[in-house]
Design an enzyme around this catalytic site. Structure first.
Site, PDB file in Angstrom:
ATOM      1  N   LYS A 108     -23.644  -0.093   7.484  1.00  0.00           N
ATOM      2  CA  LYS A 108     -24.264  -1.333   7.954  1.00  0.00           C
ATOM      3  C   LYS A 108     -23.492  -1.796   9.192  1.00  0.00           C
ATOM      4  CE  LYS A 108     -21.846  -4.524   4.857  1.00  0.00           C
ATOM      5  NZ  LYS A 108     -22.027  -5.614   3.924  1.00  0.00           N
TER       6      LYS A 108
ATOM      7  N   PHE B 225     -32.147  -8.988   0.926  1.00  0.00           N
ATOM      8  CA  PHE B 225     -32.188  -7.618   0.405  1.00  0.00           C
ATOM      9  C   PHE B 225     -33.620  -7.106   0.261  1.00  0.00           C
ATOM     10  CE2 PHE B 225     -27.915  -6.113  -0.492  1.00  0.00           C
ATOM     11  CZ  PHE B 225     -27.209  -7.252  -0.139  1.00  0.00           C
ATOM     12  N   LEU B 226     -34.482  -7.574   1.153  1.00  0.00           N
ATOM     13  CA  LEU B 226     -35.851  -7.070   1.170  1.00  0.00           C
ATOM     14  C   LEU B 226     -36.176  -6.430   2.519  1.00  0.00           C
ATOM     15  CD1 LEU B 226     -37.940  -9.793  -0.750  1.00  0.00           C
ATOM     16  CD2 LEU B 226     -37.275  -7.519  -1.542  1.00  0.00           C
TER      17      LEU B 226
ATOM     18  N   THR C 292     -11.726   2.570  -6.572  1.00  0.00           N
ATOM     19  CA  THR C 292     -12.283   3.131  -7.816  1.00  0.00           C
ATOM     20  C   THR C 292     -13.489   3.992  -7.436  1.00  0.00           C
ATOM     21  OG1 THR C 292     -13.522   1.048  -8.093  1.00  0.00           O
ATOM     22  CG2 THR C 292     -11.533   1.313  -9.399  1.00  0.00           C
TER      23      THR C 292
ATOM     24  N   LYS D  37     -19.982  -7.796 -12.325  1.00  0.00           N
ATOM     25  CA  LYS D  37     -19.874  -7.141 -11.013  1.00  0.00           C
ATOM     26  C   LYS D  37     -20.863  -5.969 -10.896  1.00  0.00           C
ATOM     27  CE  LYS D  37     -18.478  -5.705  -7.076  1.00  0.00           C
ATOM     28  NZ  LYS D  37     -18.846  -6.389  -5.844  1.00  0.00           N
TER      29      LYS D  37
ATOM     30  N   ASP E  36       0.856  -1.188   0.000  1.00  0.00           N
ATOM     31  CA  ASP E  36       0.000   0.000   0.000  1.00  0.00           C
ATOM     32  C   ASP E  36       0.887   1.230   0.000  1.00  0.00           C
ATOM     33  OD1 ASP E  36      -3.272   0.222   0.710  1.00  0.00           O
ATOM     34  OD2 ASP E  36      -2.116   2.082   0.860  1.00  0.00           O
TER      35      ASP E  36
ATOM     36  N   ARG F 103     -18.774  -9.111   1.188  1.00  0.00           N
ATOM     37  CA  ARG F 103     -19.513  -8.061   1.904  1.00  0.00           C
ATOM     38  C   ARG F 103     -18.708  -7.655   3.125  1.00  0.00           C
ATOM     39  NH1 ARG F 103     -24.296 -11.639   3.636  1.00  0.00           N
ATOM     40  NH2 ARG F 103     -22.464 -12.977   3.805  1.00  0.00           N
TER      41      ARG F 103
ATOM     42  N   CYS G 159     -19.788   0.718  -2.069  1.00  0.00           N
ATOM     43  CA  CYS G 159     -19.955   0.110  -3.395  1.00  0.00           C
ATOM     44  C   CYS G 159     -21.230   0.517  -4.119  1.00  0.00           C
ATOM     45  CB  CYS G 159     -19.895  -1.413  -3.277  1.00  0.00           C
ATOM     46  SG  CYS G 159     -18.265  -1.992  -2.792  1.00  0.00           S
TER      47      CYS G 159
END
Ligand SMILES: NC(=O)c1ccc[n+]([C@@H]2O[C@H](COP(=O)([O-])OP(=O)(O)OC[C@H]3O[C@@H](n4cnc5c(N)ncnc54)[C@H](O)[C@@H]3O)[C@@H](O)[C@H]2O)c1
Length: 434
Positions: A324, A252-253, A86, A207, A30, A154, A263
């Site tokens: 999250k 995801f509901l 990115t 992706k 890095d 994740r 992201c």
């Protein structure tokens, strides 16, 4: 195998540590000397459950090391991964590929190969072609095989996701690259082979399509939640009712304050730009981006209404700042837009988060940080739950009620039951529930 990882952030560090754990020899590089210094001292620069133990054991086995010096790291490497950021490019929303291209140039300046150069960063379609061009232009005599290998982990569950992925997408048409990539991931393939080989452009698009689809799903249930509020239905039951259909799926509901994180916001925006450039407007994704942006700040209206129409001069306690639970990542967190909107309307904000406070301090102004949930709510005119950390799921509600000046709770993650909260005497508001 010997691997070099360029970029030791959430993705590079987790991937590097997991590859080392498979038995490969990994050097994580890095540019941020502070990060490398911390890692060398056994201090994790990010919060990710289980990462410190994984790093410690692989460093002890001498399979994992850290450096700022790519020239040292790249010698003898068979594959070099690009795992740099990115972010959204300022002004136009395209992915900023300057870090990726700079890494490609450095690789070619330091090694003629043969080298498999793997893009793990999330990059728009065609980036692999440009990386290949940069490598060849910088080092015409070099031998490079450019592969796309997007990452689907994740945050908060990154190690498990890396080690037990639903699939590993590898974009290359080259036989040698395919062999090297298969060998790298072989420890994962012992039971079921999750490797999926595609063309490089297809892999790059997979992706973005995956993230955009998940963003669509979240935004869809959020709009259904608004409709539930208007017509007296319960979004959690609607979600259960549709999610049990396995064509739809239950994940995801969960209705909430809108998606955030490092992201989805930038990737949906970048995909929209790719669509526009290709003269194929992605209308659904464009709408999702707009709806979600408005929603995050719009959550402040819920708080204002719950506070009787104004928050001016009031203190609002916010529990949860990260986008999250189980991460310290504050990038594009819904809490940022919400808190700023509350402050704009004259509220004082006091906040607590188990891991996010350090990052939050650089992104928010005039917020008072409490050392725990109870100090946070003491004397506040309302409590807003923004992130569903486990520690907030079983608060001592009698104590919370005693500490609050007004018993107002706005639960943007629906972690409490409305009937129970009402019975306890709270003025309670959730998302999409009567
Ligand atoms: N965070 C996630 O959950 C996640 C998941 C999947 C994919 N991704 C993608 O992975 C990529 C990396 O994301 P991240 O969250 O790990 O980013 P990050 O910002 O946490 O880490 C990137 C690191 O790269 C370093 N860096 C930049 N240029 C460098 C160079 N030339 N040499 C050495 N180091 C350099 C930076 O100092 C930084 O530490 C992004 O494209 C992202 O979209 C992220």
């Amino acid at each position: 195998m010997r691997i070099t990882m360029i970029g030791s952030g959430y993705v590079g560090l987790v991937s590097g540590a997991c590859f080392a754990d498979f038995g490969h020899t990994v050097t994580c590089v890095d540019k941020d000397a502070g990060k490398i210094e911390a890692l060398r001292n056994g201090v994790m620069p990010i919060f990710e459950p289980g990462l410190d133990d994984l790093v410690e054991s692989n460093v002890a086995e001498q399979r994992l090391s850290f450096t700022t010096d790519l020239s040292e790291a790249i010698q003898d490497a068979e594959a070099v991964f690009i795992a740099v950021g990115t972010p959204s490019r300022r002004g136009d929303g395209h992915a900023d590929l300057s870090y990726v291209y700079a890494a490609a140039k450095e690789i070619a300046e330091l090694s003629a190969g043969p080298l498999v150069v793997v893009t793990k960063s999330t990059v728009p379609v065609g980036t692999g072609d440009e990386v290949e061009r940069i490598l060849r232009e910088t080092r015409p005599d070099g031998t490079y095989y450019v592969v796309s290998n997007p990452e689907f982990l994740r945050e908060g569950a990154a190690i498990g996701d890396f080690k037990r992925p639903d699939r590993i997408v590898i974009g290359t048409d080259d036989a040698h690259a395919r062999e090297v990539m298969s060998e790298l991931y072989r420890p994962l393939s012992l039971n079921t082979p999750p490797l999926m080989f595609t063309g490089r452009r297809t892999s790059e698009l997979i992706k973005y399509a995956a993230n955009a689809f998940l963003a669509v799903k979240i935004t869809f249930i959020n709009e259904i939640a608004d409709l539930c509020e208007a017509v007296g239905a319960d979004v959690q039951e609607v979600a259960r009712g549709i999610g049990s259909d396995n064509r739809i799926g239950s994940k995801f509901l969960n209705a909430g304050p809108g998606y955030g994180g490092s992201c989805f916001p930038k990737d949906t925006t970048a995909l929209v730009k790719t669509g526009q450039d290709a003269a194929v407007p992605l209308r659904i994704v464009e709408t999702v981006v707009a709806v979600n942006d408005q929603r995050k700040r719009g959550m402040a209206r819920k708080v204002v209404t719950a506070c009787g129409g104004s928050v001016r001069g009031k203190t609002i306690a916010v529990l949860g700042l990260t986008f999250k639970p189980n991460t310290d990542d504050m990038r594009d967190a819904p809490s940022l837009a919400l808190i700023t909107a509350l402050q704009d309307q004259g509220a004082a904000v006091r906040a607590y988060d188990p891991e996010g406070v350090e990052q939050a301090k650089g992104m928010l102004r005039d917020v008072e940080y409490a050392p725990n949930a109870y100090d946070c709510v003491e004397g506040a005119d309302a409590l807003v739950i923004v992130t569903e950390w486990d520690a907030f799921r079983a608060l001592d509600l009698s104590r919370v009620k005693r500490l609050l000046k007004e018993p107002v709770v706005v639960d943007l993650r629906n972690i409490y039951r409305a009937d129970d909260m009402k019975r306890r005497g709270f003025n309670y508001v959730g998302i999409g529930r009567p």
